[in-house]
Motif scaffolding. Structure first.
Motif, PDB file in Angstrom:
ATOM      1  N   VAL A 395       0.806  -1.260  -0.142  1.00 41.16           N
ATOM      2  CA  VAL A 395      -0.125  -0.051  -0.130  1.00 41.16           C
ATOM      3  C   VAL A 395       1.008   1.217   0.001  1.00 41.16           C
ATOM      4  O   VAL A 395       0.667   2.153  -0.785  1.00 41.16           O
ATOM      5  CB  VAL A 395      -0.889   0.013   1.252  1.00 41.16           C
ATOM      6  CG1 VAL A 395      -1.534   1.389   1.303  1.00 41.16           C
ATOM      7  CG2 VAL A 395      -1.970  -1.181   1.030  1.00 41.16           C
ATOM      8  N   ALA A 396       1.913   1.174   0.944  1.00 43.18           N
ATOM      9  CA  ALA A 396       2.849   2.417   0.891  1.00 43.18           C
ATOM     10  C   ALA A 396       3.500   2.736  -0.447  1.00 43.18           C
ATOM     11  O   ALA A 396       3.828   3.883  -0.898  1.00 43.18           O
ATOM     12  CB  ALA A 396       3.814   2.259   2.131  1.00 43.18           C
ATOM     13  N   ALA A 397       4.079   1.634  -1.139  1.00 40.44           N
ATOM     14  CA  ALA A 397       4.560   1.701  -2.457  1.00 40.44           C
ATOM     15  C   ALA A 397       4.013   2.426  -3.493  1.00 40.44           C
ATOM     16  O   ALA A 397       3.970   3.249  -4.279  1.00 40.44           O
ATOM     17  CB  ALA A 397       5.008   0.199  -2.916  1.00 40.44           C
ATOM     18  N   LEU A 398       2.129   1.911  -3.527  1.00 44.03           N
ATOM     19  CA  LEU A 398       1.520   2.573  -4.200  1.00 44.03           C
ATOM     20  C   LEU A 398       1.223   4.008  -4.080  1.00 44.03           C
ATOM     21  O   LEU A 398       1.256   4.756  -5.210  1.00 44.03           O
ATOM     22  CB  LEU A 398       0.320   1.921  -4.628  1.00 44.03           C
ATOM     23  CG  LEU A 398       0.178   0.452  -5.141  1.00 44.03           C
ATOM     24  CD1 LEU A 398      -1.083  -0.272  -4.802  1.00 44.03           C
ATOM     25  CD2 LEU A 398       0.491   0.323  -6.448  1.00 44.03           C
ATOM     26  N   LYS A 399       1.190   4.243  -2.752  1.00 41.07           N
ATOM     27  CA  LYS A 399       0.781   5.775  -2.249  1.00 41.07           C
ATOM     28  C   LYS A 399       2.151   6.554  -2.700  1.00 41.07           C
ATOM     29  O   LYS A 399       2.051   7.662  -3.219  1.00 41.07           O
ATOM     30  CB  LYS A 399       0.698   5.835  -0.819  1.00 41.07           C
ATOM     31  CG  LYS A 399       0.765   7.165  -0.474  1.00 41.07           C
ATOM     32  CD  LYS A 399       0.536   7.222   1.292  1.00 41.07           C
ATOM     33  CE  LYS A 399       0.562   8.692   1.618  1.00 41.07           C
ATOM     34  NZ  LYS A 399       1.906   9.414   0.989  1.00 41.07           N
ATOM     35  N   GLN A 400       3.104   6.063  -2.629  1.00 41.87           N
ATOM     36  CA  GLN A 400       4.558   6.927  -2.795  1.00 41.87           C
ATOM     37  C   GLN A 400       4.525   7.151  -4.362  1.00 41.87           C
ATOM     38  O   GLN A 400       5.034   8.184  -4.906  1.00 41.87           O
ATOM     39  CB  GLN A 400       5.858   5.994  -2.286  1.00 41.87           C
ATOM     40  CG  GLN A 400       6.088   5.978  -0.735  1.00 41.87           C
ATOM     41  CD  GLN A 400       7.245   5.052  -0.366  1.00 41.87           C
ATOM     42  OE1 GLN A 400       7.860   4.520  -1.406  1.00 41.87           O
ATOM     43  NE2 GLN A 400       6.928   4.922   0.667  1.00 41.87           N
ATOM     44  N   ILE A 401       4.308   6.067  -5.052  1.00 42.47           N
ATOM     45  CA  ILE A 401       4.562   6.264  -6.650  1.00 42.47           C
ATOM     46  C   ILE A 401       3.542   7.285  -7.125  1.00 42.47           C
ATOM     47  O   ILE A 401       3.715   8.149  -7.712  1.00 42.47           O
ATOM     48  CB  ILE A 401       4.282   4.941  -7.349  1.00 42.47           C
ATOM     49  CG1 ILE A 401       5.355   3.973  -7.047  1.00 42.47           C
ATOM     50  CG2 ILE A 401       4.233   5.193  -8.778  1.00 42.47           C
ATOM     51  CD1 ILE A 401       5.298   2.727  -7.482  1.00 42.47           C
ATOM     52  N   ALA A 402       2.089   7.259  -6.464  1.00 36.80           N
ATOM     53  CA  ALA A 402       1.126   8.093  -6.802  1.00 36.80           C
ATOM     54  C   ALA A 402       1.493   9.426  -6.327  1.00 36.80           C
ATOM     55  O   ALA A 402       1.066  10.479  -7.119  1.00 36.80           O
ATOM     56  CB  ALA A 402      -0.249   7.519  -6.214  1.00 36.80           C
ATOM     57  N   ASP A 403       1.953   9.778  -5.281  1.00 34.47           N
ATOM     58  CA  ASP A 403       2.169  11.040  -4.737  1.00 34.47           C
ATOM     59  C   ASP A 403       3.430  11.479  -5.619  1.00 34.47           C
ATOM     60  O   ASP A 403       3.382  12.685  -5.969  1.00 34.47           O
ATOM     61  CB  ASP A 403       2.992  11.008  -3.376  1.00 34.47           C
ATOM     62  CG  ASP A 403       1.830  10.639  -2.052  1.00 34.47           C
ATOM     63  OD1 ASP A 403       0.684  10.616  -2.692  1.00 34.47           O
ATOM     64  OD2 ASP A 403       2.191  10.168  -0.954  1.00 34.47           O
ATOM     65  N   GLN A 404       4.230  10.706  -6.050  1.00 32.38           N
ATOM     66  CA  GLN A 404       5.305  11.340  -6.865  1.00 32.38           C
ATOM     67  C   GLN A 404       4.802  11.688  -8.469  1.00 32.38           C
ATOM     68  O   GLN A 404       5.270  12.858  -8.739  1.00 32.38           O
ATOM     69  CB  GLN A 404       6.701  10.679  -7.217  1.00 32.38           C
ATOM     70  CG  GLN A 404       7.306  10.315  -5.830  1.00 32.38           C
ATOM     71  CD  GLN A 404       7.556  11.383  -4.842  1.00 32.38           C
ATOM     72  OE1 GLN A 404       8.216  12.367  -5.443  1.00 32.38           O
ATOM     73  NE2 GLN A 404       7.534  11.284  -3.559  1.00 32.38           N
ATOM     74  N   ILE A 405       4.011  11.225  -8.746  1.00 32.04           N
ATOM     75  CA  ILE A 405       3.482  11.523 -10.213  1.00 32.04           C
ATOM     76  C   ILE A 405       2.665  12.710 -10.065  1.00 32.04           C
ATOM     77  O   ILE A 405       2.692  13.643 -10.698  1.00 32.04           O
ATOM     78  CB  ILE A 405       2.422  10.433 -10.659  1.00 32.04           C
ATOM     79  CG1 ILE A 405       3.477   9.124 -11.095  1.00 32.04           C
ATOM     80  CG2 ILE A 405       1.674  10.633 -11.632  1.00 32.04           C
ATOM     81  CD1 ILE A 405       4.486   9.254 -12.124  1.00 32.04           C
ATOM     82  N   TYR A 471      11.939  13.834  -9.406  1.00 29.91           N
ATOM     83  CA  TYR A 471      12.309  12.647  -9.954  1.00 29.91           C
ATOM     84  C   TYR A 471      12.873  11.605  -9.367  1.00 29.91           C
ATOM     85  O   TYR A 471      12.933  10.154  -9.356  1.00 29.91           O
ATOM     86  CB  TYR A 471      12.958  13.115 -11.435  1.00 29.91           C
ATOM     87  CG  TYR A 471      13.554  11.987 -12.280  1.00 29.91           C
ATOM     88  CD1 TYR A 471      12.424  11.512 -13.205  1.00 29.91           C
ATOM     89  CD2 TYR A 471      14.674  11.580 -12.137  1.00 29.91           C
ATOM     90  CE1 TYR A 471      13.079  10.785 -13.992  1.00 29.91           C
ATOM     91  CE2 TYR A 471      15.127  10.572 -13.016  1.00 29.91           C
ATOM     92  CZ  TYR A 471      14.317  10.051 -14.105  1.00 29.91           C
ATOM     93  OH  TYR A 471      14.625   9.464 -14.766  1.00 29.91           O
ATOM     94  N   ALA A 472      13.947  11.806  -8.615  1.00 26.21           N
ATOM     95  CA  ALA A 472      14.519  10.940  -7.771  1.00 26.21           C
ATOM     96  C   ALA A 472      13.969  10.205  -6.894  1.00 26.21           C
ATOM     97  O   ALA A 472      13.954   8.974  -6.745  1.00 26.21           O
ATOM     98  CB  ALA A 472      15.781  11.776  -6.880  1.00 26.21           C
ATOM     99  N   SER A 473      12.972  10.872  -6.074  1.00 30.29           N
ATOM    100  CA  SER A 473      12.045   9.981  -5.416  1.00 30.29           C
ATOM    101  C   SER A 473      11.086   9.071  -5.941  1.00 30.29           C
ATOM    102  O   SER A 473      10.671   8.057  -5.597  1.00 30.29           O
ATOM    103  CB  SER A 473      11.095  11.079  -4.580  1.00 30.29           C
ATOM    104  OG  SER A 473      11.835  11.950  -3.676  1.00 30.29           O
ATOM    105  N   LEU A 474      10.499   9.336  -7.327  1.00 30.14           N
ATOM    106  CA  LEU A 474       9.887   8.516  -8.206  1.00 30.14           C
ATOM    107  C   LEU A 474      10.804   7.369  -8.335  1.00 30.14           C
ATOM    108  O   LEU A 474      10.404   6.363  -8.428  1.00 30.14           O
ATOM    109  CB  LEU A 474       9.647   9.261  -9.452  1.00 30.14           C
ATOM    110  CG  LEU A 474       8.730   8.403 -10.535  1.00 30.14           C
ATOM    111  CD1 LEU A 474       7.416   7.642  -9.800  1.00 30.14           C
ATOM    112  CD2 LEU A 474       8.394   9.046 -11.682  1.00 30.14           C
ATOM    113  N   MET A 475      12.081   7.422  -8.884  1.00 29.41           N
ATOM    114  CA  MET A 475      12.837   6.421  -8.930  1.00 29.41           C
ATOM    115  C   MET A 475      13.254   5.344  -7.761  1.00 29.41           C
ATOM    116  O   MET A 475      13.060   4.222  -7.780  1.00 29.41           O
ATOM    117  CB  MET A 475      14.203   6.956  -9.347  1.00 29.41           C
ATOM    118  CG  MET A 475      14.540   7.777 -10.632  1.00 29.41           C
ATOM    119  SD  MET A 475      13.695   6.701 -12.330  1.00 29.41           S
ATOM    120  CE  MET A 475      12.170   7.521 -12.251  1.00 29.41           C
ATOM    121  N   GLY A 476      13.140   6.253  -6.480  1.00 31.70           N
ATOM    122  CA  GLY A 476      13.252   5.110  -5.519  1.00 31.70           C
ATOM    123  C   GLY A 476      11.912   4.586  -5.368  1.00 31.70           C
ATOM    124  O   GLY A 476      12.063   3.344  -4.681  1.00 31.70           O
ATOM    125  N   ALA A 477      10.863   5.298  -5.533  1.00 28.03           N
ATOM    126  CA  ALA A 477       9.359   4.662  -5.424  1.00 28.03           C
ATOM    127  C   ALA A 477       9.194   3.479  -6.120  1.00 28.03           C
ATOM    128  O   ALA A 477       8.525   2.293  -5.864  1.00 28.03           O
ATOM    129  CB  ALA A 477       8.352   5.575  -5.469  1.00 28.03           C
TER     130      ALA A 477
END
Length: 526
Positions: A395-405, A471-477
């Motif tokens: 759930v956290a992984a999906l949230k992080q990706i959605a947040d960064q997008i 962008y860096a945070s998205l790559m991490g997510a």
């Protein structure tokens, strides 16, 4: 309590009887309804949201060296140095080696054990009739010799040792994934720190340019005052911002120095190494796009999710181990050796001094006060905890990706608006400055225009840096752009003897391991 029966070799014919007895006792063993209560989430069943669906424009994951998209050779060198020298990452690597060694200890329990013992001592016998009486050994020096070989092998009838080995392997795989997660976190943190380092330089340029322009205005106000066109108030208003602009430059110099120290620490070096860093030259050329098939692909690409899945698999093996402890087991044991007191050296090697034993040993729980079922309950609860940790990671992984997008899309719009605002503020400031030079307006308009332009320039610099950091945070997510690991779910499903423990090569450290099956309970619970 646990009862152990050792059978001499002459009674091996009774072994089938004891085996039948153990089967009967095993049939009576009951778990009392103890079982896991939670199931891992199926990532594909989660609603990815509009942001993720709209962003699925590419079926290709980013490269593992994703930071090269910034086009800064100094950043590339810093990341390489951090991976090689960061103490925290090295400590995680040590935990990987520790887990692998413990897996080797568990594997040893599956193999036959052969031990040897040899004792050679020189002894002086006292001449004391009260304790020993008169004899031929009185007041003599002799050799005492003992030599034995012991053999033991656990039949592991219910697979407890094998499950313990599998659990140790799962933990080792989890540690490898943890190591990759720690490396990815280090990469993201270093890149974000480097972006902040670059932002401080950009803000300093703005502050320096503003200070130079303000000094020009002071010179102009002085000339107007000397020529009788200006007033002392205008000169005072022009001089007032100078100390504040100088303070801002000093504060930015401090921020640059602190950023150097932080980057040096992330690479595992002293602050002196940061003094060698030059001004960053960041540029973003990579498009912001996500791979298709989200969110199911997260299982194979997010190292923290992979580590959580291995933890679930290990917890499932722990249930198997606790369950096997409820049943009897048989060990095959044998010994061969000899003992001799007195006589020449190695007298025990003579056939007359030798002896041997051989036979099965049956161990079975009879009265243990419910400890074994309590251990099974604890293992089941541990499995549920691992499952919920895995579910939370997904759930956290999906949230992080959605947040960064969402953030990247918003920052793109904000940057365009901020640049338009900066252009308008610059034009307004230039007009106010021209009007002041010609005596068409007072200095207040110049101050207002300058303040607006300074603020708009700072916002543009901050938004640009925020986009680079997002962008860096998205790559991490996304898991650092990892490709499909060689340790696939199919390979992980093999038996320990076939799949082996995770290796320590650089290639394996640079890639995540795959979890077991992405959905459903582990093998032991199906």
């Amino acid at each position: 309590m646990e009862k152990i029966l050792r059978l001499p070799i002459g009674t091996l014919r009774l072994a089938p009887v004891f085996l039948a007895l153990s089967i009967i006792i095993a049939g009576c063993a009951s778990t009392g309804g103890i079982a896991p209560q939670r199931q891992p989430l199926a990532p594909a069943a989660l609603d990815a949201g509009d942001a993720l669906r709209a962003a699925q424009r590419s079926a290709r994951w980013p490269d593992a060296d994703w930071w090269r998209a910034y086009g800064d050779a100094q950043l590339d060198s810093l990341v390489a140095a951090a991976i090689a020298g960061n103490p925290t990452l090295a400590a995680v690597g040590a935990r990987v080696r520790q887990a692998q060694s413990l897996a080797g200890v568990a594997a040893a329990e599956l193999a036959p054990h052969l031990t040897g013992n040899l004792s050679v001592t020189r002894e002086h016998w006292p001449d004391n009739p009260m304790y020993y009486g008169p004899g031929e050994l009185a007041n003599q020096n002799t050799w005492n010799n003992t030599g034995t070989l012991g053999f033991s092998y656990r039949l592991d009838l219910w697979g407890g040792d094998e499950h313990a080995h599998e659990q140790a392997l799962d933990i080792a795989h989890q540690r490898v994934a943890d190591e990759r997660a720690a490396q990815l976190e280090l990469e993201v943190n270093l890149v974000r720190a480097y972006i902040d380092f670059s932002k401080q330089y950009a803000l300093r340029d703005i502050a320096t340019d503003t200070l130079a322009r303000q000094r020009d205005l002071v010179d102009l106000a002085q000339r107007r005052l000397a020529g009788g066109l200006g007033t002392q108030l205008e000169l005072s208003q022009a001089e007032a911002p100078l100390p504040e602009y100088e303070r801002q430059i000093e504060a930015l110099d401090e921020a640059i120095a602190l950023a150097r120290n932080q980057l040096a620490a992330l690479t595992g070096k002293g602050p002196g190494a940061g003094a060698e860093l030059t001004r960053p030259a960041l540029a973003m050329s990579a498009p912001v796009a996500l791979p298709s098939a989200l969110p199911a692909e997260l299982i194979g690409h997010r190292p923290d999710v992979v580590a959580a899945r291995w933890a679930v698999a290990g917890a499932a093996r722990g249930i198997d181990v606790a369950h096997a402890a409820l049943y009897p087991n048989i060990n095959l044991m044998a010994s061969l050796g000899g003992f001799a007191a007195g006589g020449p050296l190695f007298q025990f090697l003579h056939a007359a001094n030798g002896g041997w034993t051989a036979g099965p040993a049956l161990s079975l729980p009879i009265f243990e006060g419910g400890a074994l079922r309590s251990r099974l309950g604890a293992a089941a609860a541990g499995y549920d905890e691992a499952v919920e940790h895995y579910n939370g990671a997904v759930v956290a992984a999906l949230k992080q990706i959605a947040d960064q997008i969402v953030q990247l899309d918003s920052l793109a719009v904000q940057q365009r608006d901020a640049e338009r605002s900066a252009s308008a503020a610059q034009r307004s400031y230039q007009l106010a400055q021209i009007g002041f030079k010609r005596g068409l307006n007072d200095y207040v308009n110049v101050i207002v225009g300058e303040t607006q332009w300074l603020g708009s320039q700072q916002r543009v610099a901050q938004i640009r840096a925020a986009r680079l950091a997002a962008y860096a945070s998205l790559m991490g997510a996304l898991g650092g752009g990892l490709t499909t690991p060689a340790d696939s779910p199919e390979a992980a499903a093999l038996k320990p003897a076939q799949r082996g423990a995770p290796g320590l090569s650089a290639a394996q450290r640079g890639a995540s391991v795959a979890a077991r099956q992405a959905s459903g309970a582990p093998d032991a619970l199906r």
